[in-house]
Enzyme design. Structure first.
Site, PDB file in Angstrom:
ATOM      1  N   PHE A  99       0.818  -1.205   0.000  1.00  7.98           N
ATOM      2  CA  PHE A  99       0.000   0.000   0.000  1.00  7.98           C
ATOM      3  C   PHE A  99       0.856   1.260   0.000  1.00  7.98           C
ATOM      4  O   PHE A  99       1.857   1.337   0.715  1.00  7.98           O
ATOM      5  CB  PHE A  99      -0.902   0.037   1.245  1.00  7.98           C
ATOM      6  CG  PHE A  99      -1.866  -1.098   1.351  1.00  7.98           C
ATOM      7  CD1 PHE A  99      -3.108  -1.041   0.759  1.00  7.98           C
ATOM      8  CD2 PHE A  99      -1.519  -2.248   2.055  1.00  7.98           C
ATOM      9  CE1 PHE A  99      -3.992  -2.092   0.865  1.00  7.98           C
ATOM     10  CE2 PHE A  99      -2.395  -3.315   2.165  1.00  7.98           C
ATOM     11  CZ  PHE A  99      -3.641  -3.232   1.560  1.00  7.98           C
ATOM     12  N   ASP A 100       0.444   2.226  -0.778  1.00  8.32           N
ATOM     13  CA  ASP A 100       0.915   3.600  -0.585  1.00  8.32           C
ATOM     14  C   ASP A 100       0.192   4.133   0.651  1.00  8.32           C
ATOM     15  O   ASP A 100      -0.858   3.607   1.039  1.00  8.32           O
ATOM     16  CB  ASP A 100       0.572   4.426  -1.832  1.00  8.32           C
ATOM     17  CG  ASP A 100       0.918   5.889  -1.658  1.00  8.32           C
ATOM     18  OD1 ASP A 100       2.009   6.176  -1.140  1.00  8.32           O
ATOM     19  OD2 ASP A 100       0.094   6.736  -2.037  1.00  8.32           O
TER      20      ASP A 100
END
Length: 632
Positions: free
Chosen positions: A311-312
């Site tokens: 995930f960003d």
């Protein structure tokens, strides 16, 4: 060619006529007229065989040995041995099975049909002199102004230049709640204005609009084959000739022509051929109805195997908007202290100042009427002002120290605790005393922790965060939402390197980002998942687009991919099992041509109806959640 077109256009009527003739033939036999029985069934066979043989011929021209060829040879063989009842029933069942197959498949494509029906066809164009004209939507150009009234569909992607209202964006995002729209807000083609009026300056028109790209994407996705479908296509190329050879060998060794013809009929792999595509179409249709765009069978298949989600942070795990996340209030009443803070911060254009003012507006802290008589900006420290006779300081610890404002022991503990969250800190002193301590940060999406747990329950083994933000903030967010591994202060190319390393370690990686600055990682991962409201980069770069930017949608998409692939495997097992059962029954002597064909057609319907269960995947949980909410 005209004859072939006529046959194709009247295939349903031919099927019905064949059924009527079969009924009449058996009625003649019941009445004692075997001649009528044989003649009528022979005619029924010929009528029903014509469209089948046309398809077989067209396939042969394309150098494909099709199922229709097997049936055609079987019908000719039945005629040779005088089994008109067998040929009539076999051809009717084949046509009727094709009819039911087409009808059932069309239901799985209703999501596409409903999308295309929402596409606007006209627009109300506003001319420079203020007059309006209704034009074809294809005639609208960029920078044109269009008028949208209550109940109308917005015909372009654009920016509101006048008016306000509420839009239903379910066609784009899958979320049915109404969204407030006002000047400078963006709107999407295909969404409905449920109340109000808008004047919209077109930024994208025609095939360039988000809505048009969504329709094109889903249509292309349903035509993109999965690994299972490709395998079945290759299998069918060899399977059909193999059945012909087996039938020939049966005749050579048994000298039983009827048995050889029956092998041809029962060996038709209809359920095998249709089982995988219908699962793929139904799964993609389910996602499309919820604003989840999955780019085809390959993406669905790979997504089901993902074990590592990367995930960003900003805009993905968090909302992407800097906001006041923590307020520590001391002696002054909170409303008075915050009003003074908002007034002094209104002098600044710094993002932290804007976050403070926005928070005051949201909570109706009345600061506008306060009067500033003196103010100063101290570089690297903050703001100093006199507001309604109060000396107000707003800034960092250096500012307070320079003005002899000291923190008590408990306040120092509050400050140390706030620092561990990675928030930006604003200290506010009024008349020489600390009155407010504000933590300003990118707010974590409230649903993330629970949804990530659901993701684990569905099979995710490793959750990773890659972010360009500082380590303290990244660690805090990871701790709050349950991330396993964190890497902070990264450039985009460094994120790509981490994704590649995970892949080299044997993991199947999905990268989840906002589809803008994460496009290299989205493209590198096995599956790129864009959480964004339909940006061009999100649609073009990613394998999966979540139009709602919702973690619930991410969990649903992951579960849907696994369910779709499982459903495909179930259909393959059913199809192969039925063929094996028919051939064993033929050898054992309890399966014959007509009964075998009946079982064959039933198997096609079984795999179709099994796939159609995917259309309702997720409805049960949604209904339960709605009922629980209603009870609360």
């Amino acid at each position: 060619m005209k004859f072939q077109n006529w046959i194709q256009n009247h295939i349903n009527q031919i099927t019905l006529l064949s059924a009527v003739l079969i009924v009449l033939g058996y009625a003649g036999k019941f009445a004692g007229s075997l001649l009528t029985y044989n003649i009528v069934l022979a005619v029924a066979s010929i009528i029903a065989a014509v469209p089948i043989m046309i398809h077989a011929y067209q396939a042969l021209r394309a150098k494909v040995i099709s199922i229709e060829l097997l049936v055609s040879i079987a019908v000719i063989g039945a005629f040779i041995i005088g089994e008109y009842n067998e040929s009539a029933i076999v051809t009717f069942l084949f046509l009727f099975g094709s009819y039911l197959e087409a009808r059932t498949l069309s239901k799985t494509r209703e999501s596409i049909k409903s999308l295309t029906e929402m596409a606007p066809t006209t627009a109300t164009l506003v001319h420079d002199d203020g007059t309006t004209e209704e034009v074809d939507v294809d005639d609208v150009e960029e920078d044109d102004i269009v008028l949208v009234k209550t109940g109308a569909s917005i015909p372009v992607d654009g920016v509101i230049v006048d008016g306000h209202g509420y839009t239903d964006e379910s066609a784009v995002t899958g979320e049915s709640r109404e969204i407030t729209k006002q000047v400078d807000d963006n709107v999407f083609s295909g969404t409905m204005l449920s109340d109000g009026y808008l004047k919209v300056r077109a930024t994208k028109v025609g095939d360039d609009t988000t809505f048009a790209k969504i329709i094109e994407l889903v249509e292309d996705a349903q035509d993109t084959k999965s690994h299972a479908e490709k395998f079945i296509d290759r299998f069918a190329q060899y399977y059909t000739p193999a059945v012909l050879i087996i039938a020939l060998l049966v005749f050579i060794f048994s000298r039983d022509f009827k048995l050889a013809i029956t092998v041809l009929v029962l060996g038709c792999p209809g359920a095998l051929v249709i089982g995988a595509p219908v699962s793929n179409v139904a799964g993609i249709g389910n996602g499309a109805k919820r604003g989840i765009l999955i780019k085809g069978g390959d993406a669905m298949d790979t997504f089901s195997k993902v074990d590592t989600f990367v995930f960003d942070k900003t805009g993905t795990l968090t909302k992407g908007n800097t906001s006041v996340a923590k307020v520590n209030n001391y002696d002054l009443p909170l409303e008075q202290a915050f009003a003074l803070t908002a007034k002094i911060e209104s002098l600044s254009d710094h993002p932290l100042g804007r976050a403070v003012v926005s928070y005051a507006d949201q909570n109706d802290y009345h600061y506008q009427e306060l009067t500033i008589t003196d103010n100063q900006t101290i570089k690297g420290q903050g703001l100093v002002a006199t507001i309604d006779g109060h000396a107000v300081l707003a800034g960092n610890h250096k500012l307070l120290a320079a003005n002899n404002v000291h923190l008590s022991a408990s306040q120092q503990e509050d400050l140390a605790e706030l620092k561990t969250t990675g928030s930006s800190i604003v200290l506010v002193a009024v008349d020489g005393k600390l009155e407010l301590m504000l933590g300003i940060a990118d707010i974590i999406r409230p649903e993330v922790a629970a949804e990530l747990q659901h993701l684990r329950e569905k099979g995710a083994k490793h959750l990773v965060m890659l972010t360009g933000d500082n380590q303290a903030t990244a660690d805090y967010v990871a701790q709050q939402v349950g991330i396993d591994e964190v890497h902070a202060e990264l450039m985009p190319e460094q994120k790509v390197e981490f994704v590649k390393q995970f892949q080299q370690d044997g993991r199947t990686v999905a990268f989840v980002g906002d589809g803008i600055n994460d496009s290299p990682s989205l493209a590198t991962a096995n599956i790129g998942i864009a959480m964004g409201s339909g940006t061009d980069v999100a649609i073009e770069t990613s394998d999966v687009v979540l139009m709602q930017s919702s973690f619930h949608a991410l969990v649903h998409a992951y579960g849907l991919a696994k369910k779709t692939v499982l459903n495909t495997k179930e259909n393959i097992v059913i199809a192969i099992g039925v063929v094996a059962f028919l051939l064993l029954g033929l050898v054992a002597g309890f399966i014959y041509m007509a009964s075998g064909m009946f079982v064959h057609e039933i198997s096609i319907l079984v795999v179709i109806f099994n796939a159609m269960r995917l259309i309702n995947y997720g409805h049960e949980k949604a209904d339960s959640a709605a009922e629980l909410s209603a009870v609360k």
